[in-house]
Scaffold this active site. Structure first.
Site, PDB file in Angstrom:
ATOM      1  CB  CYS A  83       3.257   1.649   6.216  1.00 55.54           C
ATOM      2  SG  CYS A  83       1.843   1.636   4.599  1.00 55.54           S
ATOM      3  CG  HIS A 145      -0.134   5.873   5.498  1.00 57.00           C
ATOM      4  ND1 HIS A 145       0.809   4.822   4.562  1.00 57.00           N
ATOM      5  CD2 HIS A 145      -1.319   6.174   4.704  1.00 57.00           C
ATOM      6  CE1 HIS A 145      -0.214   4.590   3.729  1.00 57.00           C
ATOM      7  NE2 HIS A 145      -1.224   5.028   3.714  1.00 57.00           N
TER       8      HIS A 145
END
Ligand SMILES: *[C@@H]1O[C@H](CO)[C@@H](O)[C@H](O)[C@H]1NC(C)=O
Ligand SMILES: *[C@@H]1O[C@H](CO)[C@@H](O)[C@H](O)[C@H]1NC(C)=O
Ligand SMILES: *[C@@H]1O[C@H](CO)[C@@H](O)[C@H](O)[C@H]1NC(C)=O
Ligand SMILES: *[C@@H]1O[C@H](CO)[C@@H](O)[C@H](O)[C@H]1NC(C)=O
Ligand SMILES: *[C@@H]1O[C@H](CO)[C@@H](O)[C@H](O)[C@H]1NC(C)=O
Length: 607
Positions: A83, A145
């Site tokens: 990710c 993130h």
């Protein structure tokens, strides 16, 4: 005699001039025709999980609808199979190695703590920043993130607001296993954790043996030394166990509204999906009269899995299937709102997943909580195998994309950057390398072969594989220079939580393992000098591409040094020290208001 003013010759010229100018003025005043962008990112969704990509038991009618009203990209690739780097590349159009957003030397290839110092560098430019500068209203809802702070618990140097988003509601980090109330962290499944536990056990057993020897008089150490040794293992193990149990939830599972911490820890089960959805729908309504960019970044379908009551136990694939179906429902609500506001024609909708399904995501009870990558080998966190990087992607823009378009040429998630900029009438930055290419010529049918002659597939900072699309012929070759070592007889690293990129985790290949992805998408027929006379030429062409790419790299500060990624207590955000516990629940919608009665239509979605 009085004449109406417009019949006066001079005045007529004046009026004509005013009208003439007005035709130029109107567009910038209220009639801005630049397209809107709704970019939807799903977390860890596998390409085999979606109806229009061949799944016949999970219902994803809304994603399928985007594909049938627009285009389906069947070879859309993320810059890395995990990710944080993948999202960094998506937002900037650049390979993660160019900005220090890929790890080496350890296996934390994502940011594991909110209270770390790494993040998307401030001098990197996202498409949100450029569109914002060009007058677009911009929002990020959901997962970020890409870092939060640099030095203190609230300098917010990596915050979405500093990277071009006017509005942010969501989590600065991600959804983790332990974000479910009382759940254990994923770390208990990692090799490092198991090694550490075994080391502590060994030290403890050793010190017990010394104690025994002392008791029977065969050990000359002092009693205090023996007792001190006995304390070492528990002293190391108890804090480890404490820290890596569900307690990380309090530290990591937080929700922010712009600069403000609004929930710590957040509550997934209750209403997370509608809560995020409501923010996106509000943003659409508030910005219907000016150009906007909405980045809706789901916390789904990453574990911890969660579903509102209406979706629990409804799919044929357990909690994972429920999650996919609820995510698809939310996509449908966003589409409905775009339609209701009359913006479908002028809104560019894109949906993808940040990496492939996570094969090792299986509960201790054996329930599969990760996605399915269909016919493709490998999955999340593995270097170059298709399953980790080929992601289900659909998009819609009625102005130039014909309904039902299918693009099977290689495209990259980094392409979104130049595509969005061009459509918004803005230029790529000129002071840096942009690796993405405008996808519109392919999508509009003006081009049949991708502009990406080469695509490089990284595993952390290491070169894992390279893809080669020659401008002639139909083949798309992929050379694997390095592949993860799977557990014996399996196709994943089940004994750990995810495969690594270095040392004992990988096999190196020289010459590389070569496949023709276009004709052998599941990478099962190895191309060798024996079965392909042009083997050496193909491999040489690919290494030429790799060398050309390497020449464009400059060394930058790593955002993934252990010093930066590890937990720094003084950087821990906390909404009410020392409790660090709150949920402001400011505008949490009631489910009744948002959820229509979920009709359990046929279990098989119409294709
Ligand atoms: C559909 O998705 C589920 C859940 O990931 C998976 O178990 C199943 O094998 C998939 N079906 C097909 C036909 O790919
Ligand atoms: C495609 O080609 C047509 C005709 O040459 C041109 O008008 C259009 O702008 C092109 N579109 C893209 C996206 O290149
Ligand atoms: C290798 O590259 C050369 C130069 O671009 C090209 O002419 C040739 O066709 C390529 N060979 C293969 C097998 O793709
Ligand atoms: C950003 O700053 C770093 C550190 O000064 C530098 O190495 C890097 O080249 C810069 N990146 C860009 C895109 O300017
Ligand atoms: C937030 O408010 C809604 C409606 O007032 C309520 O149903 C829900 O339980 C609340 N959620 C939390 C986490 O307190």
């Amino acid at each position: 005699m009085l004449y109406p003013v417009w019949t006066n010759r001079r005045c007529r010229h004046l009026w004509a001039a005013i009208l003439f100018l007005a035709t130029f003025w109107t567009p910038t005043l209220s009639n801005d025709k630049r397209p809107n962008f709704v970019l939807i990112m799903v977390d860890d969704l596998g390409i085999g999980d979606v109806g229009c990509f061949g799944n016949d038991t999970i219902r994803t009618p809304n994603i399928d609808r985007i594909a049938s009203e627009g285009a389906k990209l069947t070879q859309h690739l993320t810059a890395e199979a995990i990710c944080t780097p993948s999202r960094a590349a998506f937002l900037t159009g650049r390979y993660p190695v160019r900005m220090g957003m890929s790890a080496s030397g350890h296996n934390w290839r994502y940011f594991p703590f909110v209270a770390g110092a790494g993040g998307l560098p401030q001098n990197e430019t996202t498409f949100a920043t450029l569109l914002n500068d060009a007058g677009y209203s911009t929002a990020l809802v959901g997962k970020w993130h890409l870092g939060l702070n640099c030095k203190t618990s609230d300098d917010h140097c990596h915050h979405p607001n500093k990277h071009g988003f006017d509005f942010f509601f969501g989590t600065p980090i991600t959804n983790f296993r332990e974000c479910a109330d009382g759940a254990e962290t994923m770390y208990v499944n990692t090799r490092s954790y198991k090694r550490w536990r075994n080391a502590c056990v060994a030290v403890f057993v050793g010190s017990l043996a010394l104690l025994l020897l002392k008791v029977i008089g065969k050990n000359k150490m002092s009693w205090s030394a023996v007792f001190a040794l006995l304390l070492i293992a528990p002293g190391l193990w108890i804090p480890t166990r404490f820290f890596f149990s569900h307690r990380l939830r309090r530290l990591n599972c937080i929700l922010m509204n712009n600069d403000k911490l609004v929930a710590q820890p957040f509550d997934l089960e209750d209403d997370m999906t509608p809560r995020l959805l409501a923010k996106s729908l509000n943003f659409l309504r508030e910005n219907q009269n000016r150009p906007f960019l909405l980045y809706h970044s789901f916390l789904k379908v990453h574990s911890a899995l969660f579903a509102t009551e209406q979706f629990r136990g409804r799919s044929r694939h357990g909690p994972y299937g429920d999650n996919v179906e609820e995510m698809d429902w939310a996509v449908g609500e966003i589409l409905k709102e775009i339609d209701r506001l009359g913006m479908s024609e002028n809104t560019f909708v894109y949906l993808s997943s940040d990496n492939g399904g996570h094969l090792e995501e299986i509960t201790p009870e054996g329930e599969v909580h990760g996605g399915w990558n269909g016919i493709y080998k490998g999955g999340k966190a593995m270097g170059g195998w298709e399953g980790g990087i080929r992601v289900p992607t659909v998009l819609r823009w009625p102005r130039q994309i014909r309904p039902g378009t299918v693009i099977s040429e290689p495209t990259s998630m980094m392409d979104v950057f130049p595509t969005v900029l061009r459509l918004a009438g803005t230029e790529n930055p000129e002071d840096r390398v942009i690796d993405g290419r405008d996808m519109m010529p392919l999508l509009a049918g003006n081009r049949t072969v991708t502009e990406h002659e080469f695509l490089i597939h990284y595993c952390g900072e290491s070169l894992a594989a390279a893809r080669y699309r020659s401008s002639t012929g139909n083949s798309v070759y992929k050379a694997h220079y390095m592949t993860p070592i799977w557990d014996e007889g399996t196709g994943a690293c089940y004994s750990a939580f995810a495969c690594g990129c270095e040392n004992s985790w990988v096999n190196h290949h020289d010459p590389p393992l070569l496949f023709d992805i276009a004709n052998d998408p599941s990478e099962s027929n190895l191309i060798t000098p024996e079965n392909e006379p042009k083997f050496a030429e193909i491999v040489a062409n690919i290494s030429r591409g790799v060398e050309t790419h390497k020449k464009t790299l400059v060394s930058v500060e790593s955002q993934f040094s252990l010093r930066k990624v590890l937990w720094r207590p003084w950087m821990q955000p906390c909404c009410n020290f020392p409790y660090c516990s709150c949920d402001l629940n400011e505008t949490s919608p009631t489910m009744e208001k948002l959820l229509p009665v979920h009709e359990p239509t046929s279990a098989v979605p119409e294709s």
